[in-house]
Design a protein around this motif. Structure first.
Motif, short mmCIF file in Angstrom:
data_model
loop_
_atom_site.label_atom_id
_atom_site.label_comp_id
_atom_site.label_asym_id
_atom_site.label_seq_id
_atom_site.Cartn_x
_atom_site.Cartn_y
_atom_site.Cartn_z
N ALA A 99 83.68 31.63 88.73
CA ALA A 99 84.18 32.79 88.01
C ALA A 99 83.02 33.50 87.33
O ALA A 99 82.03 32.89 86.95
N GLN A 100 83.18 34.80 87.26
CA GLN A 100 82.14 35.59 86.60
C GLN A 100 82.30 35.49 85.09
O GLN A 100 83.41 35.35 84.58
N SER A 101 81.20 35.60 84.40
CA SER A 101 81.28 35.60 82.95
C SER A 101 80.08 36.35 82.39
O SER A 101 79.09 36.58 83.09
N VAL A 102 80.19 36.73 81.14
CA VAL A 102 79.09 37.41 80.47
C VAL A 102 79.00 36.88 79.05
O VAL A 102 80.02 36.70 78.38
N THR A 103 77.80 36.61 78.61
CA THR A 103 77.55 36.06 77.28
C THR A 103 76.59 36.94 76.51
O THR A 103 75.46 37.18 76.98
N GLN A 104 77.03 37.43 75.39
CA GLN A 104 76.13 38.15 74.50
C GLN A 104 75.63 37.13 73.50
O GLN A 104 76.41 36.52 72.77
N LEU A 105 74.34 36.94 73.47
CA LEU A 105 73.76 35.79 72.78
C LEU A 105 73.75 35.93 71.27
O LEU A 105 73.60 34.93 70.56
N CYS B 266 71.91 39.78 76.71
CA CYS B 266 73.10 39.57 77.52
C CYS B 266 72.74 38.73 78.74
O CYS B 266 71.82 39.08 79.49
N ASN B 267 73.46 37.66 78.95
CA ASN B 267 73.33 36.86 80.16
C ASN B 267 74.64 36.91 80.93
O ASN B 267 75.72 36.98 80.33
N TYR B 268 74.56 36.86 82.21
CA TYR B 268 75.77 36.90 83.03
C TYR B 268 75.73 35.76 84.03
O TYR B 268 74.67 35.19 84.32
N SER B 269 76.88 35.42 84.55
CA SER B 269 76.93 34.47 85.66
C SER B 269 77.69 35.15 86.78
O SER B 269 78.77 35.70 86.56
N SER B 270 77.10 35.16 87.94
CA SER B 270 77.73 35.80 89.09
C SER B 270 77.12 35.21 90.36
O SER B 270 75.91 35.06 90.45
N SER B 271 77.98 34.92 91.29
CA SER B 271 77.51 34.40 92.57
C SER B 271 77.05 35.51 93.50
O SER B 271 76.46 35.26 94.53
N ASP C 244 83.18 42.06 88.15
CA ASP C 244 83.36 40.89 89.01
C ASP C 244 83.52 41.33 90.46
O ASP C 244 84.52 41.97 90.79
N PRO C 245 82.56 41.02 91.32
CA PRO C 245 82.64 41.50 92.70
C PRO C 245 83.73 40.82 93.53
O PRO C 245 84.00 41.25 94.65
N THR C 246 84.37 39.81 92.99
CA THR C 246 85.46 39.17 93.75
C THR C 246 86.80 39.85 93.48
O THR C 246 87.79 39.52 94.12
N ARG C 247 86.83 40.76 92.53
CA ARG C 247 88.06 41.49 92.23
C ARG C 247 87.95 42.90 92.74
O ARG C 247 86.94 43.56 92.53
N ARG C 248 89.01 43.38 93.36
CA ARG C 248 88.94 44.67 94.02
C ARG C 248 89.10 45.84 93.05
O ARG C 248 88.49 46.88 93.18
N GLN C 249 89.98 45.65 92.04
CA GLN C 249 90.33 46.78 91.18
C GLN C 249 89.34 46.88 90.02
O GLN C 249 88.99 45.90 89.38
N ALA D 191 88.34 44.07 87.26
CA ALA D 191 87.02 43.53 87.56
C ALA D 191 86.11 43.50 86.34
O ALA D 191 85.15 42.73 86.30
N LEU D 192 86.38 44.35 85.36
CA LEU D 192 85.49 44.42 84.20
C LEU D 192 85.68 43.21 83.29
O LEU D 192 86.78 42.94 82.83
N ILE D 193 84.59 42.51 83.05
CA ILE D 193 84.60 41.37 82.14
C ILE D 193 83.69 41.72 80.98
O ILE D 193 82.48 41.94 81.16
N PHE D 194 84.28 41.77 79.79
CA PHE D 194 83.54 42.18 78.61
C PHE D 194 82.92 40.98 77.91
O PHE D 194 83.54 39.90 77.82
N GLY D 195 81.72 41.16 77.40
CA GLY D 195 81.18 40.22 76.44
C GLY D 195 81.89 40.38 75.12
O GLY D 195 82.67 41.32 74.92
N LYS D 196 81.61 39.49 74.18
CA LYS D 196 82.31 39.51 72.90
C LYS D 196 81.77 40.57 71.95
O LYS D 196 82.37 40.83 70.91
N GLY D 197 80.65 41.16 72.30
CA GLY D 197 80.11 42.24 71.49
C GLY D 197 79.00 41.78 70.56
O GLY D 197 78.98 40.62 70.12
N THR D 198 78.08 42.68 70.29
CA THR D 198 77.02 42.47 69.31
C THR D 198 77.04 43.62 68.33
O THR D 198 77.02 44.79 68.75
N THR D 199 77.13 43.29 67.05
CA THR D 199 77.09 44.32 66.01
C THR D 199 75.64 44.58 65.63
O THR D 199 74.93 43.65 65.23
#
Lengths: 114, 117
Positions: free
Chosen positions: B1-7, B23-28, B95-100, B104-112
């Motif tokens: 699964a895709q994910s994104v981490t805002q450090l 920002c780090n992401y995981s994607s195959s 996320d390239p595995t999702r068509r719509q 497909a958009l996976i948000f990080g938790k945000g950085t203030t």
């Protein structure tokens, strides 16, 4: 400046009221979205319309009812809401609904349920 | 699964000093990556987008981000912070595995980002 326009900017409604949020875009986009955002959290997808047809409902309670009268307009009808539904509601659009398209957001409508 | 981490959940800088939001992401697969900014009581505004054309992406208001596949990172930088940069910043991966596009958009938790004078 955003080209997705939302009205009203602020709305206060009672739990028995019926109200609507409106969204308009003139970029010729064929996909439109409703997101809900709570304070200090990222937006959460609620609904997707693609070519004026509802294509995705992310298990949203029926007290939220979307409508897409034409390719430029998107409404969100609200009825019998709960205080926990208070949030920023963001409308967005993209060229079409395909993955990789940039999604453009409006300024949002702040909803308070009392 | 895709994910994104805002450090960093919160970054504080002085006006005129550099900004780095990580920002780090995981994607195959080769992802599309975005940075959005949200000023207080406003909607989300697109800062920049990476779609594999160039690893260094320039955005609005002097921001840029560099895609580093080996580090799976997409950090946002600006040479000199301005008071008006104070806002919430979201790193987003498609996320390239999702068509719509929406799902497909996976948000990080945000950085203030806070900017002091």
């Amino acid at each position: 400046d955003t080209e997705v326009t939302q009205t009203p900017k602020h709305l206060v409604m009672g739990m028995t009221n019926k109200k609507s949020l409106k969204c308009e875009q003139h970029m010729g986009h064929r996909a439109m979205y409703w997101y809900k955002q709570k304070a200090k959290k990222p937006p959460e997808l609620m609904f997707v319309y693609s070519y004026e047809k509802l294509s995705i409902n992310e298990s949203v309670p029926s007290r939220f009812s979307p409508e897409c009268p034409n390719s430029s307009l998107l409404n969100l009808h609200l009825h019998a809401l709960q205080p926990e539904d208070s949030a920023l509601y963001l409308c967005a659009s993209s060229h079409d609904g395909e993955r990789g398209n940039t999604i453009y957001f409006g300024e949002g409508s702040w909803l308070t349920v009392v | 699964a895709q994910s994104v981490t805002q450090l960093d959940s919160h970054v504080s800088v002085s006006e005129g000093t550099p900004v780095l939001l990580r920002c780090n992401y995981s994607s195959s697969y080769s992802p599309s990556l975005f940075w959005y900014v949200q000023h207080p009581n406003k909607g989300l505004q697109l800062l920049l987008k990476y779609t594999s054309a160039a690893t260094l992406v320039k955005g609005i208001n002097g921001f840029e981000a560099e895609f580093k596949k080996s580090e799976t990172s997409f950090h946002l930088t600006k040479p000199s912070a301005h008071m008006s940069d104070a806002a919430e910043y979201f790193c987003v991966v498609s996320d390239p595995t999702r068509r719509q596009a929406g799902t497909a958009l996976i948000f990080g938790k945000g950085t203030t980002l806070s900017v002091s004078s």
